[in-house]
Write a protein that holds these residues in place. Structure first.
Motif, PDB file in Angstrom:
ATOM      1  N   UNK A 155      34.792  28.167  39.079  1.00 44.59           N
ATOM      2  CA  UNK A 155      35.399  29.429  38.655  1.00 44.59           C
ATOM      3  C   UNK A 155      35.740  30.300  39.860  1.00 44.59           C
ATOM      4  N   UNK A 156      34.805  30.427  40.787  1.00 46.63           N
ATOM      5  CA  UNK A 156      35.033  31.274  41.954  1.00 46.63           C
ATOM      6  C   UNK A 156      36.196  30.765  42.798  1.00 46.63           C
ATOM      7  N   UNK A 157      36.261  29.458  43.010  1.00 45.33           N
ATOM      8  CA  UNK A 157      37.343  28.919  43.838  1.00 45.33           C
ATOM      9  C   UNK A 157      38.694  29.001  43.129  1.00 45.33           C
ATOM     10  N   UNK A 158      38.704  28.852  41.797  1.00 43.88           N
ATOM     11  CA  UNK A 158      39.967  28.985  41.071  1.00 43.88           C
ATOM     12  C   UNK A 158      40.494  30.410  41.160  1.00 43.88           C
TER      13      UNK A 158
ATOM     14  N   UNK B 173      43.791  35.007  43.342  1.00 45.22           N
ATOM     15  CA  UNK B 173      43.770  36.443  43.641  1.00 45.22           C
ATOM     16  C   UNK B 173      43.037  36.800  44.923  1.00 45.22           C
ATOM     17  N   UNK B 174      42.617  35.817  45.704  1.00 40.95           N
ATOM     18  CA  UNK B 174      41.987  36.126  46.969  1.00 40.95           C
ATOM     19  C   UNK B 174      40.484  35.897  46.962  1.00 40.95           C
ATOM     20  N   UNK B 175      39.923  35.880  48.186  1.00 36.85           N
ATOM     21  CA  UNK B 175      38.504  35.559  48.357  1.00 36.85           C
ATOM     22  C   UNK B 175      37.586  36.520  47.612  1.00 36.85           C
ATOM     23  N   UNK B 176      37.832  37.813  47.748  1.00 40.98           N
ATOM     24  CA  UNK B 176      36.939  38.781  47.126  1.00 40.98           C
ATOM     25  C   UNK B 176      36.929  38.646  45.607  1.00 40.98           C
ATOM     26  N   UNK B 177      38.090  38.473  45.024  1.00 43.07           N
ATOM     27  CA  UNK B 177      38.152  38.303  43.569  1.00 43.07           C
ATOM     28  C   UNK B 177      37.354  37.080  43.144  1.00 43.07           C
TER      29      UNK B 177
ATOM     30  N   UNK C 241      34.789  35.781  44.761  1.00 41.88           N
ATOM     31  CA  UNK C 241      33.371  36.108  44.936  1.00 41.88           C
ATOM     32  C   UNK C 241      32.858  36.915  43.757  1.00 41.88           C
ATOM     33  N   UNK C 242      33.597  37.956  43.372  1.00 40.59           N
ATOM     34  CA  UNK C 242      33.156  38.801  42.263  1.00 40.59           C
ATOM     35  C   UNK C 242      33.105  38.012  40.957  1.00 40.59           C
ATOM     36  N   UNK C 243      34.088  37.144  40.741  1.00 43.48           N
ATOM     37  CA  UNK C 243      34.109  36.345  39.513  1.00 43.48           C
ATOM     38  C   UNK C 243      32.905  35.399  39.465  1.00 43.48           C
ATOM     39  N   UNK C 244      32.608  34.751  40.601  1.00 43.14           N
ATOM     40  CA  UNK C 244      31.463  33.851  40.646  1.00 43.14           C
ATOM     41  C   UNK C 244      30.160  34.585  40.394  1.00 43.14           C
ATOM     42  N   UNK C 245      30.002  35.768  40.990  1.00 44.73           N
ATOM     43  CA  UNK C 245      28.796  36.558  40.772  1.00 44.73           C
ATOM     44  C   UNK C 245      28.700  37.041  39.329  1.00 44.73           C
ATOM     45  N   UNK C 246      29.822  37.432  38.763  1.00 52.24           N
ATOM     46  CA  UNK C 246      29.813  37.924  37.381  1.00 52.24           C
ATOM     47  C   UNK C 246      29.400  36.833  36.406  1.00 52.24           C
ATOM     48  N   UNK C 247      29.911  35.627  36.617  1.00 54.82           N
ATOM     49  CA  UNK C 247      29.523  34.533  35.724  1.00 54.82           C
ATOM     50  C   UNK C 247      28.065  34.156  35.938  1.00 54.82           C
ATOM     51  N   UNK C 248      27.628  34.102  37.194  1.00 48.71           N
ATOM     52  CA  UNK C 248      26.230  33.778  37.479  1.00 48.71           C
ATOM     53  C   UNK C 248      25.296  34.800  36.850  1.00 48.71           C
TER      54      UNK C 248
ATOM     55  N   UNK D 105      38.372  43.402  42.444  1.00 45.96           N
ATOM     56  CA  UNK D 105      39.126  43.157  43.679  1.00 45.96           C
ATOM     57  C   UNK D 105      40.195  44.224  43.854  1.00 45.96           C
ATOM     58  N   UNK D 106      40.888  44.543  42.773  1.00 48.46           N
ATOM     59  CA  UNK D 106      41.927  45.584  42.855  1.00 48.46           C
ATOM     60  C   UNK D 106      41.346  46.945  43.132  1.00 48.46           C
ATOM     61  N   UNK D 107      40.141  47.216  42.607  1.00 51.27           N
ATOM     62  CA  UNK D 107      39.533  48.516  42.781  1.00 51.27           C
ATOM     63  C   UNK D 107      38.866  48.714  44.128  1.00 51.27           C
TER      64      UNK D 107
END
Length: 324
Positions: free
Chosen positions: A88-91, A96-100, A102-109, A321-323
């Motif tokens: 999920x994080x790599x997709x 949308x970029x590295x930070x997005x 990272x946040x997605x991976x943390x949110x799912x975890x 990421x946008x914020x």
């Protein structure tokens, strides 16, 4: 580093579940496999489900492992959780970029129901569906048509809700506002896949013959329309890690140490990756913008809706990421 942080957060929250052993439906699949090894591998008219990968082959493996199977099931489920976080994080990072990512991976975890996927061996059905779907989207993004369809087939033969994501797989270039690429081919292949799935699935046959049956529709909350709004509200609350039982919900004190470790890993990882964001969040005490690691251990989202959790985590990553 970002991927390692997300995986470690998920692992810290799931580790307390590794010693729970088998329970509930686990015994159904294990004992049925003992009587007939192909009971859940081949279509069976006595059940409304057909999940040969997650209900059949997976439990055949665990049965072969004997007494070690109960531990192996939790460990393998944890490995699938880690793989899902990485995929999920790599997709999202590719989109949308590295930070997005990272946040997605943390949110799912940090999703409150993810530990339940490790606690209950049978929840491997959800994990296989999530992992194979994410692989399918990775392959679709890379233009590997047949690989994407094969992964999608593994997903829907792991758990039925994966079928709902096939239109997104077909329309992936359009979703990303790109030039359409092999839409017709993907549409035909996905249509053929769904037709094959429907032709062999006993639940589809039962629906065509008898319509909605009380036991089946009640299981997924399709009865009592007057309650649909309540159920929808509960599912939405669970996506932000709020307990369905409300404010009086007791805190599971035996899991506090694991939650604190997960929170420390999360904040440490964010500090290394995006220090400005951590300072901003902590200075304003806006911890709701973080994956709520201290609330993760409260059971919430039903396991069969975890696909929504993966999608919500991806959206979370892009929004934050946008914020930031």
């Amino acid at each position: 580093l970002g991927l390692a942080v997300a995986v470690l957060v998920g692992a810290a929250l799931c580790v307390p579940r590794l010693g729970l052993g088998y329970f509930w439906d686990d015994y159904i699949f294990l004992t049925s496999n003992r009587a007939d090894p192909l009971a859940f591998v081949l279509p069976n008219a006595t059940t409304i489900f057909y999940r040969p990968i997650s209900m059949g082959l997976y439990f055949l493996l665990l049965r072969v492992l004997g007494p070690w199977g109960s531990i192996a099931g939790h460990v393998l489920n944890l490995a699938l959780v880690a793989l899902a976080i990485v995929l999920l994080a790599t997709l999202v990072a590719r989109l949308a970029g590295f930070r997005a990512g990272l946040y997605a991976g943390l949110a799912f975890a940090a999703l409150s129901s993810v530990p339940s996927l490790v606690a209950w061996t049978t929840a491997s059905q959800d994990l296989f569906a999530i992992v194979f779907l994410l692989i399918a989207f990775h392959l679709r993004h890379a233009g590997r048509t047949f690989g994407a369809i094969l992964a999608a087939a593994c997903a829907i033969f792991s758990k039925e809700p994966a079928v709902a994501l096939l239109p997104a797989l077909v329309l992936w270039p359009w979703v990303l506002n790109r030039k359409p690429y092999r839409l017709v081919l993907h549409g035909l292949l996905c249509s053929g896949l769904v037709a094959l799935w429907a032709a062999v699935h006993p639940g589809v046959h039962a629906f065509l013959t008898h319509g909605f049956q009380s036991a089946a529709t009640g299981y997924v909350r399709m009865e009592h329309p007057e309650r649909w709004a309540l159920y929808a509200g509960r599912y939405l609350l669970s996506l932000v890690n709020l307990p369905l039982t409300g404010y009086p919900t007791a805190w599971p004190t035996d899991l506090t140490a694991y939650a604190m470790v997960a929170l420390a890993i999360l904040l440490g990882g964010l500090w290394l990756a995006v220090p400005v964001l951590v300072l901003y969040l902590l200075s304003l005490r806006r911890l709701l913008l973080l994956p709520e690691a201290l609330k993760l251990v409260i059971p919430a989202l039903p396991a069969y809706l975890l696909l929504l959790g993966a999608g919500a985590a991806a959206l979370y990553g892009v929004v934050v990421q946008g914020g930031s």
